[in-house]
Design a protein around this motif. Structure first.
Motif, PDB file in Angstrom:
ATOM      1  N   LEU A 223       0.851  -1.186   0.000  1.00  0.00           N
ATOM      2  CA  LEU A 223       0.000   0.000   0.000  1.00  0.00           C
ATOM      3  C   LEU A 223       0.888   1.238   0.000  1.00  0.00           C
ATOM      4  O   LEU A 223       1.803   1.338   0.813  1.00  0.00           O
ATOM      5  CB  LEU A 223      -0.832   0.032   1.282  1.00  0.00           C
ATOM      6  N   LYS A 231      -4.296   4.559   4.295  1.00  0.00           N
ATOM      7  CA  LYS A 231      -3.647   3.264   4.035  1.00  0.00           C
ATOM      8  C   LYS A 231      -3.835   2.306   5.211  1.00  0.00           C
ATOM      9  O   LYS A 231      -4.243   1.173   5.026  1.00  0.00           O
ATOM     10  CB  LYS A 231      -2.140   3.448   3.788  1.00  0.00           C
ATOM     11  N   LEU A 302      -0.969  -0.904  -4.304  1.00  0.00           N
ATOM     12  CA  LEU A 302      -2.237  -0.191  -4.193  1.00  0.00           C
ATOM     13  C   LEU A 302      -1.932   1.259  -3.843  1.00  0.00           C
ATOM     14  O   LEU A 302      -1.381   1.539  -2.778  1.00  0.00           O
ATOM     15  CB  LEU A 302      -3.127  -0.798  -3.090  1.00  0.00           C
ATOM     16  N   VAL A 304      -3.318   4.402  -2.600  1.00  0.00           N
ATOM     17  CA  VAL A 304      -4.517   4.868  -1.919  1.00  0.00           C
ATOM     18  C   VAL A 304      -4.597   6.395  -2.006  1.00  0.00           C
ATOM     19  O   VAL A 304      -3.632   7.098  -1.676  1.00  0.00           O
ATOM     20  CB  VAL A 304      -4.511   4.436  -0.427  1.00  0.00           C
ATOM     21  N   ILE A 338      -2.784  -0.406  -8.713  1.00  0.00           N
ATOM     22  CA  ILE A 338      -4.220  -0.124  -8.725  1.00  0.00           C
ATOM     23  C   ILE A 338      -4.418   1.158  -7.924  1.00  0.00           C
ATOM     24  O   ILE A 338      -3.900   1.287  -6.811  1.00  0.00           O
ATOM     25  CB  ILE A 338      -5.047  -1.249  -8.053  1.00  0.00           C
ATOM     26  N   GLU A 339      -5.120   2.119  -8.495  1.00  0.00           N
ATOM     27  CA  GLU A 339      -5.433   3.336  -7.727  1.00  0.00           C
ATOM     28  C   GLU A 339      -6.674   3.064  -6.897  1.00  0.00           C
ATOM     29  O   GLU A 339      -7.719   2.691  -7.436  1.00  0.00           O
ATOM     30  CB  GLU A 339      -5.718   4.503  -8.668  1.00  0.00           C
ATOM     31  N   VAL A 340      -6.553   3.237  -5.594  1.00  0.00           N
ATOM     32  CA  VAL A 340      -7.703   3.017  -4.729  1.00  0.00           C
ATOM     33  C   VAL A 340      -8.225   4.389  -4.309  1.00  0.00           C
ATOM     34  O   VAL A 340      -7.561   5.107  -3.561  1.00  0.00           O
ATOM     35  CB  VAL A 340      -7.315   2.180  -3.492  1.00  0.00           C
ATOM     36  N   LEU A 379     -12.642  -4.632  -4.732  1.00  0.00           N
ATOM     37  CA  LEU A 379     -11.197  -4.385  -4.729  1.00  0.00           C
ATOM     38  C   LEU A 379     -10.423  -5.694  -4.518  1.00  0.00           C
ATOM     39  O   LEU A 379      -9.450  -5.988  -5.203  1.00  0.00           O
ATOM     40  CB  LEU A 379     -10.827  -3.364  -3.645  1.00  0.00           C
ATOM     41  N   ILE A 383      -7.764  -7.528  -6.938  1.00  0.00           N
ATOM     42  CA  ILE A 383      -6.413  -7.945  -6.527  1.00  0.00           C
ATOM     43  C   ILE A 383      -6.199  -9.403  -6.944  1.00  0.00           C
ATOM     44  O   ILE A 383      -5.181  -9.762  -7.531  1.00  0.00           O
ATOM     45  CB  ILE A 383      -6.215  -7.779  -5.001  1.00  0.00           C
TER      46      ILE A 383
END
Ligand SMILES: Nc1nc2c(ncn2[C@@H]2O[C@H](COP(=O)(O)OP(=O)(O)OP(=O)(O)O)[C@@H](O)[C@H]2O)c(=O)[nH]1
Length: 457
Positions: A223, A231, A302, A304, A338-340, A379, A383
Motif C-alpha cells: 500500500l 492506508k 495499491l 490509496v 491499482i489506484e484506490v 477491490l 487484486i
C-alpha cells in the motif's frame, strides 16, 4: 544574556508561514515543455497541510500566514517589513517557534532566528521531526536520526529537534557562538559515523530476514499513498490486523506486514508503508528504504488516494513522482498499480456518484471507503484477478499418507476442482505460482521448510 521577554517565549507555540514566491508561481504556470505540468497546489491547501504537519507533533499553532514574496532575499528570504510584521505577531501570541514551509538556507535560518528571537524550522526540519517521533523500529530510528544529523550538519544554528531535546539542549536563542558551532559539528560528525556503522549492521540483518521471507511463496501487495490517505485504515479493513490507524500524519513509518487471504483462498502478504508527502527531500526518501524496498519488490501496488481532499490530484502526482524516483516507471505502473480512490463516504451524493462513475470500467481504479467497507469486496476481487496472472494451472495428486497437505493447498493455492480417488489419494485441479508449486513439492518430498515466523511479524 537573554532578555526576560524572550525567555518567556514558548517554543511549543508556533506560527506557520507559507512563503509564496511570485516569480516561481508565474514560472510554474508556464509549465515545462519536456514534462506535463504537475497539478498546482493552492496556497490555502499548502497552508492547511503545513498546519496539519505542525499539529502532528503536538504544536499549538497560534496563527497561519501566507506571505507573498516578490524578491527572495539571500540573507532572510523575506523583506524587512514582513520580518517586522511577523515579529509583532510572535510577541502578541507569545510564540517561540516559526515554521517556514519553504527550504531555508542555513544563513537565512540563522538570520531569521536572530531577528525574531525565536526558533525557526523549515519544511525539511519539520518533516524530520515528525519522522523522528514516529519511527519505531531500530532501523527506522537510526535512519531518521542519521537524516536529521546530516541536515543539521550544514546548519549554523542548533536545531529545534527531538535530538536536541534528548541532549537537554536549551538556551540557544540567537544561535551558538562560532567555537560552539565547531564543537557541535565535530560531535555531530562523530555521531554520524557511529550511526552509519550501527545502521549497516541492522540493514544486513534485515536483508537476511528479507531473503528468508522471499522463500515464502506468496505475492506481496504494497500500500502506498499520500500521508493521511487512509492506508492503515484500509489495511485494517482487509486484514483485520488491528494496525495503528489514527488521524496522525505518518503514523506508519516502518513496514507492517500481514498475511491475508483473498476470495478463492489465495494468500498474499500485504505491506503498509510510509505515507508520502510533497517536497520530500531526497535524503529522506533514502531514509525510508526499509518500507520503500517493500514497494519495489511488490507484485502489486495499491495507491490509496483521499478523494475527499480537494488537493488529491497534486498529492497523487507527488506519489507517482516518488515512485518514479524509486524506479517504478509509468509504463510498468499501469501493470503493477491499482489506484484506490478512498474516503468516498465523505463525498456529497453528487460527487460520490461522479467518482463512482469515473472509476467504473477503468481497470486501474477502484472506488472504496475503508471506513464503511463500500467497494472493498470488488477491490479484493480485482487484486485476485491481477495476481492470477502469475498462476499456472496444474493438477496434483496427494498420496494417502500426505493428506495433511490438502488443507495446505486449499490455504495457499486456488483450487478449481477435487477428486477423491479410490486408493485414498486426492487429486486437485489448482492454480498456483511457481514458488507455491516449489513449496508444495518440498512439502511432498519432506524437503526443507520455509520459516513462517520470519515474515509473520
Ligand atoms: N471518512 C473516512 N475516513 C477515513 C477513511 N479511510 C481513512 N479515514 C480516516 O483518515 C485518517 C487517516 O487514516 P490512516 O489510515 O491513518 O492514513 P494513512 O494513509 O495510513 O496515514 P499515514 O500514516 O500518515 O501515511 C483517519 O482518521 C481515518 O479514520 C474513509 O474511507 N472514510
Amino acid at each position: 544574556m537573554v532578555p526576560e521577554a524572550e525567555k518567556r517565549r514558548d517554543d511549543m507555540r508556533a506560527l506557520v508561514i507559507v512563503p509564496v514566491l511570485k516569480l516561481a508561481r508565474s514560472k510554474a504556470g508556464q509549465g515545462d515543455s519536456s514534462q506535463a505540468p504537475a497539478p498546482q497546489r493552492s496556497n490555502e491547501a499548502r497552508l492547511e497541510e503545513a498546519i496539519g504537519l505542525a499539529r502532528a507533533i503536538d504544536l499549538e499553532i497560534v496563527q497561519g500566514l501566507i506571505v507573498p514574496i516578490s524578491q527572495p532575499r539571500p540573507g532572510t528570504l523575506m523583506g524587512s517589513g514582513k520580518i517586522e510584521e511577523i515579529k509583532a505577531l510572535l510577541d502578541e501570541h507569545d510564540a517561540g517557534l516559526v515554521i517556514v514551509d519553504h527550504p531555508l538556507t542555513p544563513v537565512q535560518q540563522r538570520n531569521l532566528e536572530k531577528e525574531w528571537q525565536a526558533k525557526v524550522i523549515d519544511r525539511t526540519g519539520l518533516i524530520l521531526e515528525i519522522f523522528g517521533r514516529r519511527a519505531s523500529t531500530k532501523e527506522g530510528t537510526l535512519q531518521v536520526d542519521l537524516a536529521h544529523l546530516n541536515y543539521q550538519k550544514g546548519r549554523l544554528v542548533r536545531s529545534w529537534t527531538h535530538l536536541e531535546r534528548q541532549r537537554g539542549g536549551a538556551g540557544f536563542m540567537g544561535g551558538p557562538g562560532e567555537t560552539q558551532i565547531e564543537a557541535d559539528r565535530r560531535l555531530l560528525q562523530e555521531r554520524i559515523v557511529k550511526l552509519e556503522r550501527e545502521l549497516e549492521q541492522v540493514v544486513r540483518t534485515r536483508q537476511l530476514h528479507r531473503a528468508k521471507r522471499r522463500k515464502v511463496p506468496h505475492p506481496i501487495v504494497a500500500l502506498v499513498g499520500y500521508t493521511n490517505a487512509g492506508k492503515s485504515t484500509l489495511f485494517n479493513r482487509i486484514t483485520g490486523a488491528g494496525v495503528l490507524a489514527e488521524d496522525m500524519l505518518f503514523a506508519t513509518l516502518d513496514p507492517t506486514l500481514r498475511r491475508m487471504k483473498l476470495p478463492h483462498g489465495r494468500t498474499v502478504i500485504l505491506s503498509d508503508t510510509v505515507g508520502f508527502i510533497s517536497n520530500l527531500p531526497t535524503h529522506l526518501v533514502a531514509a525510508f528504504r526499509a518500507t520503500l524496498e517493500e514497494v519495489l519488490e511488490a507484485d502489486l501496488v495499491l495507491h490509496v488516494r483521499d478523494m475527499s481532499d480537494p488537493d488529491n490530484a497534486a498529492q497523487a502526482s507527488d506519489v507517482m513522482r516518488i515512485l518514479a524516483d524509486l524506479g517504478i516507471d509509468e509504463k510498468e505502473a499501469a501493470a503493477r498499480i491499482i489506484e484506490v480512490w478512498n474516503k468516498i463516504d465523505r463525498l456529497d451524493p453528487e460527487a460520490h456518484e461522479a467518482i463512482a462513475e469515473r472509476a467504473v470500467g477503468r481497470e486501474n481504479v477502484m472506488a472504496v471507503s475503508a471506513i464503511t467497507g463500500e467497494g472493498v469486496e470488488p477491490l479484493m476481487d480485482e487484486i485476485s484477478k491481477r495476481l492470477s496472472g502469475v498462476l499456472t494451472e496444474t493438477s496434483i495428486t496427494i498420496p494417502p499418507e500426505k493428506l495433511g497437505l490438502v488443507s495446505w493447498v486449499y490455504g495457499n493455492a486456488v483450487v478449481d476442482g477435487r477428486e477423491d480417488n479410490e486408493d485414498g489419494s486426492v487429486t486437485l485441479d489448482v492454480r498456483m505460482s511457481e514458488a507455491e508449486a516449489a513449496e508444495f513439492e518440498r512439502k511432498l518430498g519432506n524437503g526443507p521448510k520455509a520459516d513462517k515466523e520470519d515474515w509473520e511479524r
